[in-house]
Design a protein around this motif. Sequence first.
Motif, mmCIF file in Angstrom:
data_model
loop_
_atom_site.group_PDB
_atom_site.id
_atom_site.type_symbol
_atom_site.label_atom_id
_atom_site.label_comp_id
_atom_site.label_asym_id
_atom_site.label_seq_id
_atom_site.Cartn_x
_atom_site.Cartn_y
_atom_site.Cartn_z
ATOM 1 N N PRO A 56 -11.948 -42.265 -49.449
ATOM 2 C CA PRO A 56 -13.146 -43.042 -49.764
ATOM 3 C C PRO A 56 -13.539 -44.041 -48.690
ATOM 4 O O PRO A 56 -14.736 -44.235 -48.433
ATOM 5 N N GLU A 57 -12.566 -44.699 -48.036
ATOM 6 C CA GLU A 57 -12.929 -45.702 -47.034
ATOM 7 C C GLU A 57 -13.595 -45.056 -45.832
ATOM 8 O O GLU A 57 -14.591 -45.570 -45.286
ATOM 9 N N THR A 58 -13.037 -43.928 -45.413
ATOM 10 C CA THR A 58 -13.652 -43.198 -44.276
ATOM 11 C C THR A 58 -15.051 -42.731 -44.644
ATOM 12 O O THR A 58 -15.986 -42.802 -43.834
ATOM 13 N N ILE A 59 -15.184 -42.240 -45.878
ATOM 14 C CA ILE A 59 -16.512 -41.772 -46.325
ATOM 15 C C ILE A 59 -17.503 -42.930 -46.318
ATOM 16 O O ILE A 59 -18.664 -42.804 -45.893
ATOM 17 N N ARG A 60 -17.069 -44.107 -46.800
ATOM 18 C CA ARG A 60 -17.963 -45.263 -46.843
ATOM 19 C C ARG A 60 -18.433 -45.657 -45.464
ATOM 20 O O ARG A 60 -19.640 -45.914 -45.244
ATOM 21 N N LEU A 61 -17.533 -45.708 -44.485
ATOM 22 C CA LEU A 61 -17.919 -46.074 -43.122
ATOM 23 C C LEU A 61 -18.897 -45.051 -42.527
ATOM 24 O O LEU A 61 -19.873 -45.409 -41.846
ATOM 25 N N THR A 62 -18.599 -43.814 -42.758
ATOM 26 C CA THR A 62 -19.478 -42.760 -42.209
ATOM 27 C C THR A 62 -20.866 -42.816 -42.844
ATOM 28 O O THR A 62 -21.903 -42.656 -42.161
ATOM 29 N N ARG A 72 -32.664 -44.283 -43.745
ATOM 30 C CA ARG A 72 -32.848 -43.860 -45.130
ATOM 31 C C ARG A 72 -31.623 -44.266 -45.951
ATOM 32 O O ARG A 72 -30.493 -44.250 -45.439
ATOM 33 N N PRO A 73 -31.809 -44.561 -47.220
ATOM 34 C CA PRO A 73 -30.635 -44.867 -48.061
ATOM 35 C C PRO A 73 -29.807 -43.605 -48.330
ATOM 36 O O PRO A 73 -30.372 -42.559 -48.671
ATOM 37 N N VAL A 74 -28.489 -43.693 -48.135
ATOM 38 C CA VAL A 74 -27.583 -42.557 -48.350
ATOM 39 C C VAL A 74 -26.504 -43.017 -49.331
ATOM 40 O O VAL A 74 -25.890 -44.084 -49.162
ATOM 41 N N SER A 75 -26.268 -42.196 -50.320
ATOM 42 C CA SER A 75 -25.249 -42.519 -51.338
ATOM 43 C C SER A 75 -24.351 -41.310 -51.551
ATOM 44 O O SER A 75 -24.813 -40.159 -51.454
ATOM 45 N N VAL A 76 -23.058 -41.571 -51.839
ATOM 46 C CA VAL A 76 -22.100 -40.512 -52.131
ATOM 47 C C VAL A 76 -21.481 -40.814 -53.505
ATOM 48 O O VAL A 76 -20.944 -41.909 -53.725
ATOM 49 N N PHE A 77 -21.600 -39.855 -54.395
ATOM 50 C CA PHE A 77 -21.040 -39.976 -55.732
ATOM 51 C C PHE A 77 -19.743 -39.159 -55.790
ATOM 52 O O PHE A 77 -19.784 -37.925 -55.654
ATOM 53 N N LEU A 78 -18.618 -39.880 -55.952
ATOM 54 C CA LEU A 78 -17.321 -39.198 -56.044
ATOM 55 C C LEU A 78 -17.069 -38.751 -57.484
ATOM 56 O O LEU A 78 -17.677 -39.300 -58.425
ATOM 57 N N PRO A 79 -16.172 -37.783 -57.652
ATOM 58 C CA PRO A 79 -15.926 -37.270 -59.009
ATOM 59 C C PRO A 79 -15.416 -38.327 -59.983
ATOM 60 O O PRO A 79 -15.646 -38.222 -61.198
ATOM 61 N N ASP A 80 -14.747 -39.357 -59.473
ATOM 62 C CA ASP A 80 -14.213 -40.376 -60.384
ATOM 63 C C ASP A 80 -15.238 -41.425 -60.777
ATOM 64 O O ASP A 80 -14.924 -42.418 -61.426
#
Length: 424
Positions: A56-62, A72-80
């Motif tokens: 998750p931390e790597t994903i957040r930085l990227t 543009r706003p970018v969001s990632v929704f994890l399964p949890d």
Amino acid sequence: MRARLALLVAAVSVLTLAAFLVPLALLVRTVAEDRATVRATADAQSLVSVVGTADPETIRLTVEQLAAESGRPVSVFLPDGTVLGAAAPRTPAVALAERGRSLTAESARGREVVIAVQGRPDGTGVIRTEVPRAELTAGVTRSWLVLALLGVLLVLIGLAVADRLARTLVRPISELSAVSHRLANAELDARVAPAGPAELREVAGALNHLAGRIQVLLAQERERVADLSHRLRTPLTALRLEAESLRDPKDADRVTAAVDGLERAVTGLIQQARWRSPAAGPAVADAAAIVAERVAFWSVLAEDTGRAVTLDLAPGPLPVAVPADELAAAVDALLGNVFAHTPEGTAFGVRLALDAGQVVLAVTDEGPGIPAGTVRRGASPAGSTGLGLDIARRAAQAGGGRLELGSTPDGGAEVLLTFGPPAA
């Protein structure tokens, strides 16, 4: 005609350009939206490998780095249930993506792109980005303005070309009209230069041919009139010889004077038929002098037939825009009608006055009056030629006036000739 042709071309040009430019404008908007969507999708897909394998931390930085670069706003929704990047609600599109379906959907602020990322141990992740409305329509307004200016320019060019083409049609038509009016004004030497399309050139040639034929026919007619008038000289000579052989000097002088007047009229008719130009303006004659002279001539015959003559002449000169010979012929026609169509002993009167700038000649008699339709050329209920009143009418019209028929309070005939003032 030029305005109508320009309006027609403008209408056709606008309709044609609208048929092409409106779909083209819609296509430009669609291409701009698709271009912005493709860029956003490519940016989101660049995160697929990171979201599928990294922590998750790597994903957040990227995600934060990508959002900063793309704007543009970018969001990632994890399964949890964790949301990395820009805070965003869990929209129906995100819910569908969590089931493994990537899609693009419209949103209130633009267009929403969601990509399903499968292969994570804990389930399916979702990458969401939103394309703002401003990015979807970037460059569309400018493109539409360019298309609109291009359309206006094409319409103006079409109008310029149509006006030039219309001018090539209108100019020959205007020349044809001008020449026809000149011919109507007796300018028989007027000709038009053939120009324009083949049809107009043919019409111009036909008009020139018609003018030439009119000129030839008029010349022939004038020669016939001159020849006919010249033939009258022989019986006039015989009448002169008969007059000179009369024993009574008074009768001889009277008949000789009549023959001289008739010969002058014939000579004037010959000169008028051969040399007077139809386009020449009317001469100016003194109505007072001519009416006095003609009444004096007819008074001798009136005395012989027991007719009382009443003469009322305004002091002259009274100029009218009629040649002297035509005015004299008109007066003779009116006075001759009195002698021809009334019984002997019928009194008549002649009045010449100036009324409101117009010269008015009135000839009245105490006879039976004038039947209806007599003024029509060639129509005479009394069996004459039917030309006398028509000669008077044409003389009045030539002088800018008119002929009027009426009756006196006693039932006799009244003929009024009105002449306008001569042109300055």
